[in-house]
Design a protein around this motif. Structure first.
Motif, PDB file in Angstrom:
ATOM      1  N   VAL A  64       0.863  -1.176   0.000  1.00 12.89           N
ATOM      2  CA  VAL A  64       0.000   0.000   0.000  1.00 12.89           C
ATOM      3  C   VAL A  64       0.902   1.229   0.000  1.00 12.89           C
ATOM      4  O   VAL A  64       1.832   1.329   0.800  1.00 12.89           O
ATOM      5  N   LEU A  93      -4.414   7.689   0.720  1.00 11.86           N
ATOM      6  CA  LEU A  93      -4.083   6.524  -0.098  1.00 11.86           C
ATOM      7  C   LEU A  93      -3.563   6.945  -1.456  1.00 11.86           C
ATOM      8  O   LEU A  93      -4.199   7.740  -2.142  1.00 11.86           O
ATOM      9  N   HIS A 117       8.214  -1.188   2.550  1.00 12.77           N
ATOM     10  CA  HIS A 117       6.999  -0.574   2.004  1.00 12.77           C
ATOM     11  C   HIS A 117       6.792   0.833   2.528  1.00 12.77           C
ATOM     12  O   HIS A 117       5.845   1.505   2.149  1.00 12.77           O
ATOM     13  N   PRO A 176       4.256   4.107   7.757  1.00 10.92           N
ATOM     14  CA  PRO A 176       4.488   4.585   9.114  1.00 10.92           C
ATOM     15  C   PRO A 176       4.248   3.440  10.098  1.00 10.92           C
ATOM     16  O   PRO A 176       3.502   2.505   9.808  1.00 10.92           O
ATOM     17  N   LEU A 234      -8.490   3.871   4.107  1.00  9.01           N
ATOM     18  CA  LEU A 234      -7.099   3.497   4.285  1.00  9.01           C
ATOM     19  C   LEU A 234      -6.977   2.186   5.058  1.00  9.01           C
ATOM     20  O   LEU A 234      -6.253   1.261   4.662  1.00  9.01           O
ATOM     21  N   ARG A 280      -9.201  -0.065   5.418  1.00 11.05           N
ATOM     22  CA  ARG A 280      -9.778  -1.144   4.622  1.00 11.05           C
ATOM     23  C   ARG A 280      -8.763  -1.633   3.595  1.00 11.05           C
ATOM     24  O   ARG A 280      -8.543  -2.836   3.435  1.00 11.05           O
ATOM     25  N   THR A 281      -8.126  -0.704   2.938  1.00 11.50           N
ATOM     26  CA  THR A 281      -7.150  -1.087   1.917  1.00 11.50           C
ATOM     27  C   THR A 281      -5.966  -1.811   2.555  1.00 11.50           C
ATOM     28  O   THR A 281      -5.499  -2.833   2.047  1.00 11.50           O
ATOM     29  N   LEU A 282      -5.516  -1.293   3.686  1.00 11.75           N
ATOM     30  CA  LEU A 282      -4.411  -1.976   4.382  1.00 11.75           C
ATOM     31  C   LEU A 282      -4.809  -3.407   4.707  1.00 11.75           C
ATOM     32  O   LEU A 282      -4.051  -4.348   4.520  1.00 11.75           O
ATOM     33  N   ARG A 283      -6.050  -3.554   5.183  1.00 13.05           N
ATOM     34  CA  ARG A 283      -6.467  -4.885   5.602  1.00 13.05           C
ATOM     35  C   ARG A 283      -6.579  -5.815   4.400  1.00 13.05           C
ATOM     36  O   ARG A 283      -6.209  -6.998   4.479  1.00 13.05           O
ATOM     37  N   VAL A 294      -5.010  -5.588   1.502  1.00 15.41           N
ATOM     38  CA  VAL A 294      -3.730  -5.884   0.854  1.00 15.41           C
ATOM     39  C   VAL A 294      -2.827  -6.720   1.768  1.00 15.41           C
ATOM     40  O   VAL A 294      -2.100  -7.584   1.297  1.00 15.41           O
ATOM     41  N   TYR A 295      -2.894  -6.455   3.074  1.00 13.26           N
ATOM     42  CA  TYR A 295      -1.941  -7.099   3.981  1.00 13.26           C
ATOM     43  C   TYR A 295      -2.565  -8.232   4.793  1.00 13.26           C
ATOM     44  O   TYR A 295      -2.173  -8.464   5.941  1.00 13.26           O
ATOM     45  N   LEU A 298      -1.436 -10.127   8.683  1.00 14.03           N
ATOM     46  CA  LEU A 298      -2.219 -10.027   9.926  1.00 14.03           C
ATOM     47  C   LEU A 298      -1.665 -11.018  10.951  1.00 14.03           C
ATOM     48  O   LEU A 298      -1.483 -12.192  10.648  1.00 14.03           O
ATOM     49  N   CYS A 324       8.134   6.885   7.604  1.00 11.10           N
ATOM     50  CA  CYS A 324       7.677   8.245   7.670  1.00 11.10           C
ATOM     51  C   CYS A 324       7.125   8.500   9.059  1.00 11.10           C
ATOM     52  O   CYS A 324       6.201   7.836   9.500  1.00 11.10           O
ATOM     53  N   LEU A 381       5.012  10.531  11.696  1.00  9.46           N
ATOM     54  CA  LEU A 381       3.814  11.352  11.580  1.00  9.46           C
ATOM     55  C   LEU A 381       3.651  12.179  12.831  1.00  9.46           C
ATOM     56  O   LEU A 381       4.064  11.753  13.903  1.00  9.46           O
ATOM     57  N   PRO A 382       3.027  13.343  12.693  1.00 12.12           N
ATOM     58  CA  PRO A 382       2.737  14.102  13.900  1.00 12.12           C
ATOM     59  C   PRO A 382       1.845  13.266  14.815  1.00 12.12           C
ATOM     60  O   PRO A 382       1.011  12.485  14.342  1.00 12.12           O
ATOM     61  N   ALA A 436      -2.013  11.749  14.262  1.00 14.72           N
ATOM     62  CA  ALA A 436      -2.477  11.639  12.873  1.00 14.72           C
ATOM     63  C   ALA A 436      -3.128  10.290  12.625  1.00 14.72           C
ATOM     64  O   ALA A 436      -4.044  10.171  11.819  1.00 14.72           O
ATOM     65  N   TRP A 437      -2.671   9.295  13.324  1.00 15.32           N
ATOM     66  CA  TRP A 437      -3.249   7.965  13.158  1.00 15.32           C
ATOM     67  C   TRP A 437      -4.057   7.548  14.362  1.00 15.32           C
ATOM     68  O   TRP A 437      -5.007   6.804  14.256  1.00 15.32           O
TER      69      TRP A 437
END
Lengths: 147, 505, 405, 430
Positions: B147, B159, C255, C258, C284, C286-289, C291-292, C296, C384, C386-387, C390-391
């Motif tokens: 990703v 994204l 990859h 963060p 985001l 959802r896409t992470l889940r 793809v990865y 898990l 990266c 992040l402040p 942010a997450w």
């Protein structure tokens, strides 16, 4: 009110509804005994009609303004305004067949033994109509009619 | 020869003490086995026509009927068995190809039965799916390797990766391709409705999609097969995904044939062929003679659907299935469906059904390994099919590497199929594999859909239980996790191909 | 007794219980190993003497641009074979026996040696656009796969792993950790249940500057391993800890996700929780889940990951194993039990329990000053930053609260 | 003077129907019901069953004993209405009471026809037979005089039901019918013959084309009849069953329009505001002809009363039209007939028949312009109502004619619209 609705697209002409109706209205309530000992005396109160691949079951429709009740001279037939159910009291029936004469679905049969009319009583004694409970394809269902 | 040598396959036993002459059996048998003799008030039967579908025995209100397999008692011989002899009698009479339906029924083992699952004890808590979340949501489609994110000035992530189209399944089980034509309208509707109700997908098969079923499009995968029946742009647009059918496990290498007598008005509209004409699927696609041709078709379909739908390619499991699957993935397929040799069918030459192809267990293991070796496993989802009988089979398949499975025979059994294997006669007494209007009404799609949903619910719950036992609460962690599989009674070579350890290791 | 041969056996995945503890100075103030030994010793009963280990960051300041390879050998033959490989791949800037203090409590020790190396330029040519890190990974994989009795157990810069069979406090004593100065210390006491301990199987597990101490069991190990296979990682140790280290390496270093995103990939929110996220983050997540999925981590775990720039602690998403955090001044503590923290910090400013799946993190405030420009650049390239916030999301519904601070 | 919102004269099918019609629309409005007879609402057709011993007195109740209490109806039984004054909106009773009303239903029924020139018709032992009182009187007379033989004058419905009752009591009965056959109005020749055969097999003597010239007396009591040809038939009991006529005495001179009966419109209202008529006294719409005719049968009486009640209470319900129909079972042979059963020649009627003399099953269908207008079923009368429904619903049966004759004829052959309507319980007309 609750009505038994026949879905002709799923009626497969097995006629188990007739079999179970007869048993439900037999003395013995036993399939084999009812057929062995009482067939000929009692009749099913439901009839499967068939034409080619199409078939469906007919029994009392519990009409909103039942012609049978209007025609019944003894008061044996009665429509309960609360439930909409059309009931028949065999004790008061004399077998004049006025109801047979006017029922537009032909759903009232002549009980050969008792010489009284025989019609669907929704199997109120047991709760669920035997025809509905035993229709293998759910071509007979109870539907709530909000009218 | 005037007299047939083939003998009755079944005995119909009627208990005269119980028979009430209600004649339900007479009315329900499409093979005219039962008849009522008014003169004697007796129901009689002609056993020679009985196919053992059990319809009469199931509906007999007094359980007066018992249908028993009646193999003719030829002289005992392990090679020249009764089946072999009877088959030769049949062919000697007709000169035809022996036909069969449903999946391979030979005594070859099911390797699923030689694989056992793991469970947690002490060191790792097992999970109770009734109390804890247990996730089966499955996404089918191509995934990128990684990703990628963009970051704005404040470091906020967004994204950069745009995912290829995905099918979202609430459970890793879909319904196999079964065409309207091979199965009845009501059977088709049952599958489509159940797929929608449970959040999974049904597959149109190669017979097109009748307009009545278009509302089910969001839960349908539509096939493009060698006959191209029912394929037009609307068909592709209405579906959730498109599957190119190269082959099927029950009859790898050969095409299909729907006899003209089954092509009524509705099927004619669906297949886009004249009423009464035979629907013949050629053995190959005559525009696919190579993997390059396949790539062209895949991309033609992607173009036609504006890259909004996953494109699946279904093949039969054959000897070099891993290499073929790799080629398919590299040709751009988003999903590869592999159909093992126990897969079902409405009609196949018996010899082909019983002797061509390889078991899905090995095919799946080989394909998953190969795609991982090549680093392209994430580029396509793998769907396994061919004879899944239970949730345990499904769990094992997913642990071997499948993203999801297709179930066909199991779904039909849920609908009432009794595996009499006579689909091709068109006289299915259960209203499933027939177009006879007297028979099709026997399957009420409301009941059918309910039963299928129940099956999916039951299997899904069992899958959750098995996963919970392993201490896994997401299907992602079961998929390809062969650590949770152990083989029993398998040779080292089999274990090695399956990529699993032996029990005790 | 050739202990290292075990790594060649296709054994079952190693299952363990364990204690973990870590401490970090966010200003990069060096500390001796004395405190971390006390901390892990406090949880003596969580280990059974079959493994203990430590990771220390900032211990080789004079060699901070060289990769420090800690290698254990069964025999001198193995050492020679390994050194042939090392010298083929690397320029060796120094090597020495790892100093130890003989102890009756630490027995059957292997030969322990360390090398300070860089990949030779001509070898780097083979790696095209890949980095020296990639080449070191390849070297470590090669030695660990090919040499019967040799095992690289530490390969980062300016850091080192010290581990062996024994109780952790005895291992610390054995390795003379009181003599090292580090700004991050992590430690592990092991309780393997169905394998006997071996030196290489002790924690931390490490690759490059990643070090992982782990309490728990990864039920998804089978697929994590095969997923990593896809990307060239050879899991030779059959321990689930190994896959965690590799996953951090893959997701963060390769990859460039963060830390928070990497943790979200490894311990994603449940779908219903995910659906409740704000839209941007939902897509985001959802896409992470999607793809990865292979990354898990399932099953119960609490894990402490050390790296040059800081320390990450996180739990499985249902929080089946303990993890306590605490802070005082520039010091951040993470451990299996609060007592292990109070042993070395009797008046923490805040103490909190980590929520399932939500990482707790400590970072060097001014990495350039502590680890130098090269390592800082590498850190940035790898991940990266992040402040804050942010997450970070509010504690996931239905799970233990993220903090009591 | 008392007054009431609704006043109903008559306590039979139409009166009860009216009560139920009013109550469906107006649950509370005051209802007063007047009747000459003193009995609670009873089933008038059961009087022959009572005489025959097939029902007891308790079985005579047409509605439960508390029916009027439940329906909140004030009953004045044994009070005979004598005069209607529509201008004053009052009814004056024979006993002098005057009752005011807002809405009035006249449903006082018919009165039996007595032959005008029959000597001895008023002698003891000669009875008409239309009320419970008649049944009691006949029963008592038979017992008191040990009657063994009876003559029934009239081969219509009442006559034949009387025959059945008397036969059941062990009397030897002779029937005199002026027409060439029994039930001449409702049945055709074939059906009449089948019924005549049934009567004969039960030991009843049937004489057609004849009637009594006089009643022979003995000790001042009836002892038999003499026929026009001089033949004498001994009988201690003579029942006059020639028929009934609407009883119009109540409305004479009131301004309420009458022909054969009181003329009622499609809402069962008379020409006078607030006055309705129903039942045997009324002359209302007939379905097939579209004319107003008097059809003195039970189902029509009830429906007319019911619809009148709905309209009296402010509802708006239209009478679809009556259809002459009868169900009669004589000596075990069931017969149902409706509408036109013996159509005239040459007027475009189509007649379909099927007779099985062995089983005594007979089906006859009369059609005009592909619509059923009448039928006769003898023996296997099951599902006759479907055919009645086709007549009432004026359903086109083109192409179905042959099927109609089949004994297993059913709904499945019918046009879908009709079939769906009736199977939905909506009746024929909805």
């Amino acid at each position: 009110m609750k009505r038994i609705v026949a879905k002709e697209e799923y009626c497969m002409n097995c006629r188990l509804c007739e079999v179970y109706c007869l048993v439900s209205h037999s003395r013995s309530k036993d399939l084999i005994k009812a057929f062995r000992q009482e067939r000929g005396e009692i009749v099913p109160r439901i009839t499967v009609e068939r034409l080619g691949p199409v078939s469906f079951a007919v029994q009392c429709r519990h009409c909103d303004e039942p012609a049978c009740v209007e025609a019944c001279m003894t008061g044996a037939l009665h429509r309960d305004p609360a439930t909409g159910e059309v009931t028949h009291d065999p004790q008061r029936c004399v077998g004049c067949w006025m109801c047979v004469m006017v029922c537009p679905t032909g759903a009232i049969r002549r009980d050969r033994n008792g010489h009284v009319a025989a019609k669907c009583d929704l199997c109120l004694e047991t709760g669920t109509p035997a025809c509905v409970a035993n229709c293998p394809n759910e071509a007979l269902v109870i539907e709530e009619d909000n009218d | 020869m005037s007299k047939r040598l083939v003998q009755a396959e079944f005995n119909v036993e009627r208990d005269p003490e119980r028979c009430i002459q209600c004649q339900v059996c007479v009315r329900q048998c499409s093979n005219q086995v039962h008849a009522y003799d008014a003169e004697s008030d007796q129901v009689t039967c002609d056993e020679a026509s009985c196919v053992g579908c059990q319809r009469c025995a199931t509906l007999c209100p007094t359980n007066a009927l018992t249908i028993k397999k009646a193999p003719p008692e030829f002289a005992p011989d392990n090679n020249w068995t009764s089946d072999v002899i009877q088959n030769i009698y049949r062919q000697a009479e007709t000169g035809g190809v022996l036909l069969s339906a449903m999946g391979n029924d030979t005594a070859k083992v099911s390797w699923w039965d030689n694989i056992l699952l793991n469970a947690s004890q002490v060191t790792n808590p097992s999970i109770d799916p009734l109390r804890e979340p247990m996730e089966l949501t499955t996404f089918l489609g191509a995934k990128p390797n990684a990703v990628e994110l963009n970051f704005d000035d404040q470091g906020g992530p967004s994204l950069a990766t745009k995912l290829a189209p995905q099918l979202v399944l609430s459970t890793p089980i879909m319904f196999s391709a079964m065409s309207y034509g091979a199965i009845s309208y009501n059977a088709f509707e049952s599958l489509a409705r159940a797929a929608g109700q449970y959040g999974t997908f049904a597959n149109s098969g190669e017979g097109g999609l009748h307009k009545d079923f278009w509302p089910h499009g969001p839960n349908m995968i539509v096939q493009v097969a060698s006959g191209r029946f029912g394929v037009d742009i609307d068909y592709l647009k209405v579906a959730a995904a498109v599957e190119i059918k190269i082959g099927q496990g029950a009859k790898p290498g050969i095409g299909g044939h729907l006899p003209g007598e089954k092509v009524d008005e509705r099927i004619s509209q669906t297949r886009m062929i004249p009423v009464g004409s035979d629907a013949i699927s050629p053995a190959p696609h005559h525009d696919i003679y190579s993997i390059e041709d396949l790539r062209q078709l895949i991309y033609s379909l992607k173009e036609a659907t504006r890259y909004q739908k996953p494109i699946s390619v279904k093949i039969a499991a054959v000897h070099n299935v891993a290499a073929i699957a790799s080629g398919i993935v590299r040709a751009g397929a988003d999903i590869v469906a592999i159909d093992g040799y126990k897969g079902g069918t409405g009609a196949a030459p018996t010899m082909i059904r019983n002797n061509v192809g390889i078991p899905i267990e090995f095919a799946l293991a080989a394909v998953d390994d190969r795609l991982r070796q090549e680093g392209i496993r994430n580029q396509a989802s793998v769907v396994a099919c061919g004879g899944f009988r239970s949730s345990a089979d499904v769990v094992k398949a997913i642990a071997l590497g499948a993203d999801a499975v297709y179930i066909g025979t199991a779904a039909l059994v849920a609908l009432g199929c009794h595996l009499c294997q006579k689909c091709y006669t068109g006289k299915c007494n259960w209203g499933i594999a027939t177009q006879d209007p007297y028979l099709t009404r026997r399957l009420n799609p409301e009941i059918g859909a309910r039963r299928l949903v129940n099956l999916l619910r039951g299997w899904s719950h069992e899958i959750k239980e098995m996963m919970g036992g392993m201490g896994i609460n997401a299907i992602e962690s079961l998929r390809g996790n062969r650590e949770h599989l152990r083989g029993v009674g398998l040779s080292d070579r089999e274990l090695s191909i399956l990529g699993i350890k032996a029990a005790g290791e | 007794m050739r202990l290292l041969h075990r790594k060649q056996f296709p054994t079952s995945k190693d299952i363990s219980g364990c204690a973990i503890s870590g401490m970090m100075s966010e200003t990069g103030t060096p500390m001796s190993g004395e405190a971390i030994i006390r901390s892990i010793a406090n949880m003596h009963d969580r280990s059974n003497g079959l493994g203990g280990g430590f990771a220390a960051y900032g211990i080789y300041p004079e060699m901070r641009d060289r990769y420090a390879l800690h290698v254990m050998y069964d025999a001198m033959d193995d050492k020679q074979e390994t050194e042939r490989i090392i010298s083929r791949w690397c320029t060796v800037y120094g090597d020495e026996t790892i100093p130890t203090r003989p102890s009756a409590l630490v027995r059957h020790r292997p030969i322990l040696h360390r090398y300070f190396v860089n990949i030779k330029p001509e070898v780097m040519e083979r790696f095209c656009d890949e980095t020296e890190d990639d080449a070191i990974v390849d070297l470590v994989m090669t030695i660990n796969a090919d040499v019967q009795g040799g095992f690289v157990f530490s390969s980062g810069k300016n850091m080192g792993v010290f581990k062996g069979v024994g109780f952790p406090e005895d291992i610390g004593e054995f390795y003379r950790l009181d003599e090292y100065q580090a700004y991050i210390w992590t430690s592990h006491g092991r309780f393997p249940t169905n394998t006997t301990g071996w030196w290489g199987g002790a924690h931390p597990f490490s690759l490059l500057d990643w070090s992982v101490v782990h309490n728990g069991e990864i039920s998804s190990y089978g697929i994590n391993k095969r997923y990593l296979d896809n990307f060239g990682y050879k899991c030779t140790l059959h321990t689930d800890t190994e896959v965690i280290a590799y996953l951090f390496d893959l997701l963060v270093r390769k990859h460039r996700l963060p830390f928070e995103a990497a943790c979200m990939a490894m311990a994603p929110p449940f779908w219903p929780q995910l659906e409740r996220l704000p839209e941007v983050r939902r897509e985001l997540a959802r896409t992470l889940r999607i793809v990865y999925g292979g990354a898990l981590l399932n099953g119960p775990f609490s894990v402490l990951v050390g790296h040059a720039g800081g320390m990450v602690g996180f739990n499985d998403r249902t929080k089946l194993r303990p993890m306590v955090g605490a802070r005082k001044g520039d010091m951040v503590y993470m451990a299996s039990e609060e007592g292990a923290i109070r042993e070395v910090c009797n008046d923490p400013e805040v103490v909190w329990h980590a929520a399932g799946g939500v990482p707790i993190m400590a970072h060097l405030k001014e990495p350039e000053k502590v680890i130098g420009p090269e390592a800082t650049a590498r850190l940035k390239a790898h991940s990266c930053r992040l402040p804050a916030g942010a997450w970070q999301e509010a504690p996931r519904a239905g799970r233990a609260a993220a903090s009591v601070q | 003077m008392t007054s009431t919102k609704y006043l109903i004269i008559g306590n039979s099918a139409a009166g009860v129907g009216c009560v139920e019609g009013i109550r469906q629309t107006d649950p509370t409005g005051e209802i007063t019901l007047l009747a000459k007879e003193t009995e609670h609402a009873y089933s008038r057709p059961l009087i022959t069953y009572l005489l025959g011993g097939k029902v007891d007195e308790a079985g005579m109740a047409y509605r439960p004993a508390d029916f009027y209490v439940q329906q909140r109806v004030k009953t004045m039984l044994g009070v005979e209405a004598a005069k209607v004054d529509p201008a004053a909106k009052t009814v004056t009773c024979a006993d002098g009471q005057v009752i005011g009303y807002e809405k009035l239903l006249i449903a006082n029924g018919g009165k039996p026809i007595t032959p005008p020139n029959l000597p001895g018709a008023d002698a003891p032992g000669v009875f008409t037979f239309t009320t419970w009182g008649d049944a009691r009187a006949i029963e008592q007379y038979i017992a008191a005089n040990d009657v063994k033989e009876a003559v029934v004058i009239g081969g219509g419905l009442i006559g034949l039901k009387s025959v059945e009752a008397l036969t059941a009591r062990g009397l030897k009965v002779t029937v005199l019918e002026l027409a060439p056959r029994i039930l001449a109005v409702t049945l055709d020749q074939d059906a009449s013959d089948l019924l005549a055969g049934a009567l004969a097999s039960a030991g009843v003597k049937l004489l057609t084309n004849t009637t009594a010239q006089r009643v022979d007396l003995e000790n001042g009591k009836a002892a038999g009849v003499t026929l026009p040809d001089g033949q004498k038939i001994a009988a201690g009991l003579v029942i006059l069953a020639i028929g009934v006529l609407p009883d119009l005495s109540l409305v004479a001179g009131s301004g309420i329009a009458t022909e054969r009966g009181i003329l009622a419109d499609e809402r069962l209202a008379t020409n006078v505001e607030g006055v309705y008529a129903a039942g045997d006294v009324a002359q209302a719409l007939e379905l097939l002809s579209g004319e107003r005719r008097s059809i003195p049968i039970w189902p029509n009486a009830y429906r007319q009363g019911f619809i009148a009640g709905v309209n009296m209470a402010g509802g708006d319900k239209v009478y679809e039209g009556g259809l002459a129909m009868n169900s009669v079972e004589i000596c075990g042979l069931a017969t149902i007939s409706a509408g036109i059963t013996s159509p005239p020649e040459g007027q475009g009627y189509q007649v379909l028949t099927k007779l099985d003399p062995k089983t005594k099953n007979y089906r006859k269908l009369v059609l005009k312009d592909h619509h059923l207008v009448g039928y006769v079923l003898v023996g296997d009368v099951d599902r006759a109502g479907i055919i009645t429904g086709l007549i009432k619903g004026r359903v086109e049966v083109k192409g179905l004619e042959e099927k109609l004759l089949a004994p297993d004829f059913g709904l499945i052959s019918l046009p879908a619209m009709h079939r769906e309507r009736v199977t939905a319980g909506l009746g024929v007309w909805s």
